[in-house]
Design an enzyme around this catalytic site. Structure first.
Site, PDB file in Angstrom:
ATOM      1  N   LYS A 240       6.687 -22.781  -5.800  1.00  0.00           N
ATOM      2  CA  LYS A 240       6.019 -21.539  -6.198  1.00  0.00           C
ATOM      3  C   LYS A 240       6.752 -20.817  -7.331  1.00  0.00           C
ATOM      4  O   LYS A 240       6.178 -19.980  -8.018  1.00  0.00           O
ATOM      5  CB  LYS A 240       5.872 -20.621  -4.982  1.00  0.00           C
ATOM      6  CG  LYS A 240       4.988 -21.247  -3.900  1.00  0.00           C
ATOM      7  CD  LYS A 240       5.024 -20.473  -2.598  1.00  0.00           C
ATOM      8  CE  LYS A 240       4.219 -21.197  -1.520  1.00  0.00           C
ATOM      9  NZ  LYS A 240       4.298 -20.523  -0.202  1.00  0.00           N
TER      10      LYS A 240
ATOM     11  N   SER B 245       0.814  -1.224   0.000  1.00  0.00           N
ATOM     12  CA  SER B 245       0.000   0.000   0.000  1.00  0.00           C
ATOM     13  C   SER B 245       0.844   1.268   0.000  1.00  0.00           C
ATOM     14  O   SER B 245       0.461   2.277  -0.604  1.00  0.00           O
ATOM     15  CB  SER B 245      -0.933  -0.004   1.207  1.00  0.00           C
ATOM     16  OG  SER B 245      -0.207   0.062   2.424  1.00  0.00           O
ATOM     17  N   ASN B 246       1.994   1.247   0.684  1.00  0.00           N
ATOM     18  CA  ASN B 246       2.809   2.460   0.771  1.00  0.00           C
ATOM     19  C   ASN B 246       3.253   2.950  -0.598  1.00  0.00           C
ATOM     20  O   ASN B 246       3.481   4.152  -0.796  1.00  0.00           O
ATOM     21  CB  ASN B 246       4.034   2.218   1.661  1.00  0.00           C
ATOM     22  CG  ASN B 246       4.862   1.030   1.211  1.00  0.00           C
ATOM     23  OD1 ASN B 246       4.327   0.009   0.777  1.00  0.00           O
ATOM     24  ND2 ASN B 246       6.160   1.137   1.314  1.00  0.00           N
TER      25      ASN B 246
ATOM     26  N   GLU C 209      -7.463   1.477  -1.556  1.00  0.00           N
ATOM     27  CA  GLU C 209      -8.170   2.689  -1.115  1.00  0.00           C
ATOM     28  C   GLU C 209      -7.359   3.958  -1.337  1.00  0.00           C
ATOM     29  O   GLU C 209      -7.922   5.013  -1.671  1.00  0.00           O
ATOM     30  CB  GLU C 209      -8.549   2.557   0.354  1.00  0.00           C
ATOM     31  CG  GLU C 209      -7.351   2.512   1.295  1.00  0.00           C
ATOM     32  CD  GLU C 209      -7.604   1.744   2.578  1.00  0.00           C
ATOM     33  OE1 GLU C 209      -6.826   1.958   3.523  1.00  0.00           O
ATOM     34  OE2 GLU C 209      -8.530   0.937   2.636  1.00  0.00           O
ATOM     35  N   GLU C 210      -6.017   3.885  -1.168  1.00  0.00           N
ATOM     36  CA  GLU C 210      -5.209   5.093  -1.316  1.00  0.00           C
ATOM     37  C   GLU C 210      -5.278   5.640  -2.738  1.00  0.00           C
ATOM     38  O   GLU C 210      -5.173   6.853  -2.953  1.00  0.00           O
ATOM     39  CB  GLU C 210      -3.755   4.818  -0.921  1.00  0.00           C
ATOM     40  CG  GLU C 210      -3.542   4.598   0.567  1.00  0.00           C
ATOM     41  CD  GLU C 210      -3.766   5.844   1.404  1.00  0.00           C
ATOM     42  OE1 GLU C 210      -3.411   6.952   0.948  1.00  0.00           O
ATOM     43  OE2 GLU C 210      -4.309   5.707   2.519  1.00  0.00           O
TER      44      GLU C 210
ATOM     45  N   TRP D  31       9.205 -24.598  -2.362  1.00  0.00           N
ATOM     46  CA  TRP D  31       7.768 -24.809  -2.174  1.00  0.00           C
ATOM     47  C   TRP D  31       7.045 -25.106  -3.486  1.00  0.00           C
ATOM     48  O   TRP D  31       5.836 -25.367  -3.479  1.00  0.00           O
ATOM     49  CB  TRP D  31       7.150 -23.567  -1.539  1.00  0.00           C
ATOM     50  CG  TRP D  31       7.513 -23.352  -0.104  1.00  0.00           C
ATOM     51  CD1 TRP D  31       8.594 -22.666   0.379  1.00  0.00           C
ATOM     52  CD2 TRP D  31       6.805 -23.819   1.045  1.00  0.00           C
ATOM     53  NE1 TRP D  31       8.599 -22.669   1.748  1.00  0.00           N
ATOM     54  CE2 TRP D  31       7.503 -23.366   2.194  1.00  0.00           C
ATOM     55  CE3 TRP D  31       5.638 -24.564   1.225  1.00  0.00           C
ATOM     56  CZ2 TRP D  31       7.092 -23.640   3.483  1.00  0.00           C
ATOM     57  CZ3 TRP D  31       5.211 -24.828   2.517  1.00  0.00           C
ATOM     58  CH2 TRP D  31       5.929 -24.370   3.634  1.00  0.00           C
TER      59      TRP D  31
ATOM     60  N   ALA E 196      13.786  -6.371   2.750  1.00  0.00           N
ATOM     61  CA  ALA E 196      13.750  -7.335   3.859  1.00  0.00           C
ATOM     62  C   ALA E 196      14.878  -8.360   3.741  1.00  0.00           C
ATOM     63  O   ALA E 196      15.294  -8.736   2.635  1.00  0.00           O
ATOM     64  CB  ALA E 196      12.403  -8.046   3.888  1.00  0.00           C
TER      65      ALA E 196
ATOM     66  N   HIS F  19       3.195 -13.361  -1.085  1.00  0.00           N
ATOM     67  CA  HIS F  19       2.787 -14.755  -0.917  1.00  0.00           C
ATOM     68  C   HIS F  19       1.571 -15.095  -1.767  1.00  0.00           C
ATOM     69  O   HIS F  19       1.470 -16.203  -2.313  1.00  0.00           O
ATOM     70  CB  HIS F  19       2.494 -15.076   0.546  1.00  0.00           C
ATOM     71  CG  HIS F  19       2.221 -16.520   0.766  1.00  0.00           C
ATOM     72  ND1 HIS F  19       0.947 -17.037   0.845  1.00  0.00           N
ATOM     73  CD2 HIS F  19       3.068 -17.580   0.867  1.00  0.00           C
ATOM     74  CE1 HIS F  19       1.010 -18.350   1.005  1.00  0.00           C
ATOM     75  NE2 HIS F  19       2.286 -18.701   1.017  1.00  0.00           N
TER      76      HIS F  19
END
Length: 355
Positions: A326, A102-103, A133-134, A324, A306, A285
């Site tokens: 993915k 969102s940021n 929403e932003e 996994w 991160a 994810h």
């Protein structure tokens, strides 16, 4: 006094090197004696080293996503009659999933994402509630530059909300409520009268239609019929509005199960998939897990700050997702350890924005 260095020191320091591979890339950065050429500067990142080289690798992988066609692959004996048609094979592209936190929509990266959606350069969007929403709130009122150091208690007393070094007046959220509540009322009426089963993606599609604003990411997603998935649709101001609406006009239902089927189907039915994920957490994810349903994405670019040492999904490198299922074991993948507002516009400049 000894006239020669000890053999042990000589052997330790003057170790003979094995020959490097013929295709080894020498490290070389940009030479500003050639003037300021931004395309050449960004191209030089590939041979600069460290995260600049990861950036260069990301450019390479995104351009592979964009260039791939089903006609690049040999025809299989299991292919359908349609899949064997060369005209059809030339038209089938890699499906590109774009995820972002969102940021980034609060920041000026919103305009970069809007460019991609407006020009149909990505196929599926995934964001958080704030990332939805932003975008609409910015159509109703501005977000402003501030400082990371502004004190929370002072801002709170003035009705100002801080997102990093950005400031959002709380009045913007009041405007958002005034705008969205009548839409919820209409959606509830349609749910009762027409049996519409609203989902997060249908809700976002409807809001994109209602905002009718060319600055909006989701206006263009609506116009271009690009699906937008948000499994945590209630985790933000949208959730606040749904909460209040459940008291004043109860009964509106938003079904996440229909959307998880739709999201996973986006991946399962794709001939080739590429994922570009800005930030971590839910969006990272959700996209990767959908690609598990097809035994992994074929291309992957992660951009975030991160680290993996706390075991977080956000910090995980692509290789963890390979374990996994993915991301495919033979996929082209890279993680760029960088803050996305610095890096993503440059990535787009070197890939999607090049004609």
């Amino acid at each position: 006094m000894e006239k020669a260095a000890p053999d042990v020191a000589t052997a330790a320091v003057l170790v003979k090197s094995e020959g490097v591979p013929d295709d080894a890339q020498p490290v070389r950065g940009y030479d500003f004696d050639n003037g300021v050429d931004y395309d050449a500067l960004l191209s030089s990142y590939a041979s600069t080293g460290f995260q600049a080289t990861s950036f260069g690798r990301a450019v390479e992988i995104i351009n592979k996503m964009r260039a791939w066609r089903l006609s690049d692959e040999p025809v299989s004996e299991n292919d359908s009659e349609e899949d064997r048609d060369m005209g059809y094979r030339n038209s089938v592209k890699c499906k590109i999933f774009l995820g972002y936190t969102s940021n980034l929509v609060s920041s000026g990266i919103r305009e970069t994402i809007k460019y991609l959606v407006k020009n149909k350069l990505v196929d599926v969007l995934v964001s958080t509630a704030g990332g939805i929403e932003e975008d609409f709130i910015k159509c109703l009122g501005s977000t402003y530059l501030g400082e990371f150091s502004l004190q929370g208690r002072v801002l709170r007393s003035k009705g100002l909300n801080r997102i990093g070094n950005l400031i959002v007046p709380n009045d913007n959220y009041c405007k958002f409520e005034d705008w969205i509540v009548p839409i919820f009322d209409q959606m509830l009426q349609e749910q009762k009268a027409d049996g519409i089963n609203w989902t997060p993606s249908k809700l976002i599609h409807r809001l994109g239609k209602e905002i009718n604003h060319p600055d909006s990411i989701y206006y263009w997603a609506y116009k271009n019929n690009i699906p937008v998935y948000c499994p945590a649709i209630t985790d933000g101001s949208l959730g606040d509005m749904l909460y209040f609406h459940s008291f004043r006009n109860p009964g509106l239902v938003v079904d996440i199960v229909e959307d998880i089927r739709a999201m996973n189907t986006e991946a399962v039915r794709a001939k080739k998939t590429g994922v570009i994920i800005l930030g971590g957490g839910l969006v990272k994810h959700h996209i990767c897990n959908a690609n598990l349903m097809r035994n992994g994405a074929d291309y992957a670019v992660f951009v975030n700050t991160a680290q993996e040492f706390d075991g977080s999904d956000a910090g995980a490198r692509p290789d963890e997702a390979v374990s996994w299922g993915k991301i495919k074991a033979d996929a082209d993948s890279v993680k760029v350890y960088a803050e996305a507002s610095l890096v993503f516009p440059l990535l787009v400049a070197q890939t999607f924005a090049k004609k």
